[in-house]
Scaffold this motif. Structure first.
Motif, short mmCIF file in Angstrom:
data_model
loop_
_atom_site.label_atom_id
_atom_site.label_comp_id
_atom_site.label_asym_id
_atom_site.label_seq_id
_atom_site.Cartn_x
_atom_site.Cartn_y
_atom_site.Cartn_z
N ARG A 154 -3.34 -21.14 22.88
CA ARG A 154 -4.09 -22.31 23.35
C ARG A 154 -3.27 -23.59 23.15
NH1 ARG A 154 -8.81 -23.76 19.59
NH2 ARG A 154 -6.93 -24.18 18.38
N LEU A 214 -1.08 -21.60 28.92
CA LEU A 214 -2.51 -21.35 29.06
C LEU A 214 -3.35 -22.55 28.61
CD1 LEU A 214 -2.77 -17.63 27.87
CD2 LEU A 214 -2.32 -18.54 30.16
N MET A 227 -6.71 -25.81 30.13
CA MET A 227 -7.96 -25.71 29.39
C MET A 227 -8.54 -27.09 29.10
SD MET A 227 -7.31 -22.85 26.45
CE MET A 227 -6.96 -21.13 26.87
N GLY A 272 -14.17 -12.16 29.57
CA GLY A 272 -12.90 -11.83 28.92
C GLY A 272 -12.96 -10.48 28.22
N ILE A 299 -3.63 -11.81 29.50
CA ILE A 299 -3.83 -13.23 29.15
C ILE A 299 -3.43 -14.16 30.28
CG2 ILE A 299 -3.79 -13.06 26.63
CD1 ILE A 299 -0.82 -13.71 26.65
N THR A 332 -6.04 -15.92 32.41
CA THR A 332 -6.70 -17.17 32.02
C THR A 332 -6.26 -18.28 32.96
OG1 THR A 332 -6.52 -16.38 29.73
CG2 THR A 332 -7.14 -18.69 30.05
N ARG A 333 -4.98 -18.25 33.32
CA ARG A 333 -4.44 -19.25 34.23
C ARG A 333 -4.76 -18.94 35.69
NH1 ARG A 333 -0.81 -23.20 34.77
NH2 ARG A 333 0.62 -23.21 36.52
N GLN A 350 -12.09 -21.66 30.21
CA GLN A 350 -10.88 -20.90 29.89
C GLN A 350 -10.71 -20.58 28.39
OE1 GLN A 350 -7.54 -22.61 32.11
NE2 GLN A 350 -8.87 -22.77 33.91
N TYR A 402 -13.00 -17.66 27.67
CA TYR A 402 -12.50 -16.46 28.35
C TYR A 402 -11.33 -15.86 27.57
CZ TYR A 402 -10.15 -13.56 31.84
OH TYR A 402 -9.54 -12.52 32.49
N LEU A 403 -10.38 -16.70 27.17
CA LEU A 403 -9.23 -16.21 26.40
C LEU A 403 -9.67 -15.61 25.07
CD1 LEU A 403 -6.15 -15.86 26.09
CD2 LEU A 403 -6.07 -18.18 25.14
#
Lengths: 329, 329
Positions: free
Chosen positions: B189, B194, B198, B212, B228, B231-232, B245, B248-249
């Protein structure tokens, strides 16, 4: 020397996140000159694309201007993203060279030259995937070795910050995976407890690297979130020095990437073992991947040379930006 | 109220990397008072353990000193690591309470009080594992529910920066796994691409979190390094807002942790589906894990309350630091 070889016919740009590489190509695709600049799109203040382009390519354009027309310019990579010079919307898989050509978007530079920006490729689905730049390299690999794209399909790996593995058949990118291996390695080394006991090694420790690969392969079923902690615990128990830990972690992550790829293949009744594939990327990293692939039984994974410039040339030729026929070998 | 309940009999310290929590316990283990301090071992200049101990516990020791003896003090966590106040070497799996007691190392504080430091636990093997502090919480859980440790074995999860999953039987920690889930989440993060798309959400987005988890469960076979990136890409394709996001991650990583744990169980002819287990940790995080476990068919995963203080009390009692019998419920 053939006259056409030495006559500049195309400026080709590999314009990514952290760097800009420029190639001056002849009418037959031969590389006549190159320039490299740190002016990747993340290093540029907003709107400074024109200046970076001028600094990198201005002299070529001045030197080779003709009465007929300026040199054509083609670019691929993050320069075509929403954060780039001009957005070239993704084309969707399955994506062939013609789709890429149809998706080219142009931007006019301050000096009046049009820059042709190659679009990236998008795969929809539960796990959407995107690439920008790699599609051009993949078509460069197909230009070098046309049989790759036809004889039953090919698997092409592009190691890096965001490693890609593309399945190619009928001269199209059918689908692909992205593994955030390089970036995850850097994030864990620089911003987790794992980095605290690491020490920079004088050279690549092959033994530690292979140990990481084998651990992922043989004992990686709990997943990478579990195995990475052994970078620390093998240190605590005196089995891995601080200098060995970076290469061990690198091997672990690349090993998990290949374990995941192998699982994808297994579900298609295939496997890495005995497979023929191609790698595109810098030599040291491709060497690491070859060593790791060998641990999975894959011993035929040569690096494709000059994939980027060949891909840019091939797409430019297909788009009619250069008059010469596409070279296929 | 029984007189013994209100008589301070033990100071119990949960002294970890980022914080110090102190409990004043009665002879029967009841919590009479608590103190919390940010004086985790990473936040302390070298050698300042004594000062932090004095600031946190000095008033208790002054108030409850008797002619007979000062209050006994027990501590667990990273305070016993090589970077702690005194190193309490790991005891090896399988590890029961008696082994922990035998491994206690004492350090004399400036005021003359002896602090009894509980050792961590080490599991040797291809994937060595270590814990410090969690072993005490696990014995706290067994104190609360003695049948856990005997009836065919128990699985205890301790979510967190380095999540642990311990297999307990015959009142011993048989083996355990460490998943660097929390720390990997923070590293990705805060220090990967990613995080760039966010945005902090106003509240927990359960739907994004579950998406996720389900993605890891149903489409995670290529591994977490591959998933992962979605996420993007789910953001790029308009399927996940910036606010969604992070959750979700988080769901993806916890989902991969449980997928890995489930794979471990599958190899032992067991599974998360239908399993009974226990969680130890903060309420919000345990709630997340319960929601994720439910997606794997596990619907019986209550949080054990007061595992830390109960574990410290139990080990202190077993070590003879408090006279009262060990409470078993």
């Amino acid at each position: 020397m053939n006259a056409s070889v030495s006559t500049p016919a195309l400026i080709a740009l590999d314009w990514g996140t952290t760097s800009l590489r420029a190639y001056l190509l002849g009418a037959d695709g031969a590389v006549l000159d190159t320039r490299a600049s740190p002016a990747g799109i993340m290093n540029l203040p907003a709107g400074r694309f024109d200046q970076a382009f001028e600094e990198t390519c201005g002299a070529w354009l001045d030197a080779h201007a003709t009465l007929a027309a300026p040199l054509p310019v083609i670019a691929a990579g993050m320069v075509g993203s929403a954060q780039g010079w001009v957005e070239a919307p993704y084309v969707e898989t399955p994506a062939g060279a013609d789709a890429l050509v149809a998706g080219i978007v142009t931007v006019k530079a301050a000096r009046g030259v049009e820059v042709h920006v190659v679009p990236g490729v998008l795969e929809r689905g539960v796990l959407p995937n995107v690439m920008r730049g790699e599609e051009t390299q993949i078509f460069g690999a197909l230009a070098s070795e046309p049989s790759l794209g036809t004889s039953g399909g090919a698997l092409i790996g592009l190691p890096g910050t965001h490693a890609k593995w593309a399945f190619v058949s009928d001269e199209r990118i059918e689908r692909f995976y992205t593994f955030m291996t390089g970036e995850t390695f850097a994030a864990l080394r620089d911003h987790s407890i794992l980095g605290r006991t690491m020490q920079p090694g004088a050279s690549h420790d092959e033994q530690a690297f292979i140990r990481g690969v084998d651990t992922a392969r043989d004992a990686g079923h709990a997943g990478v979130l579990a195995t990475i902690f052994t970078t620390r615990t093998l240190g605590l128990t005196g089995q891995l020095t601080g200098e060995q830990q970076p290469d061990y972690l690198s091997g672990l992550l690349i090993g998990h990437e290949l374990r995941g790829l192998n699982e994808v293949l297994t579900r298609e009744r295939s496997a890495l073992a005995g497979k023929t594939l191609r790698l595109i990327g810098n030599d040291a990293l491709c060497d690491r991947y070859r060593a790791a692939l060998a641990r999975f039984g894959c011993h035929d994974a040569p690096t494709v040379a000059q994939a980027t410039e060949r891909g840019l040339y091939r797409i430019a030729a297909r788009a009619g930006l250069v008059a010469a026929p596409v070279r296929t070998a």
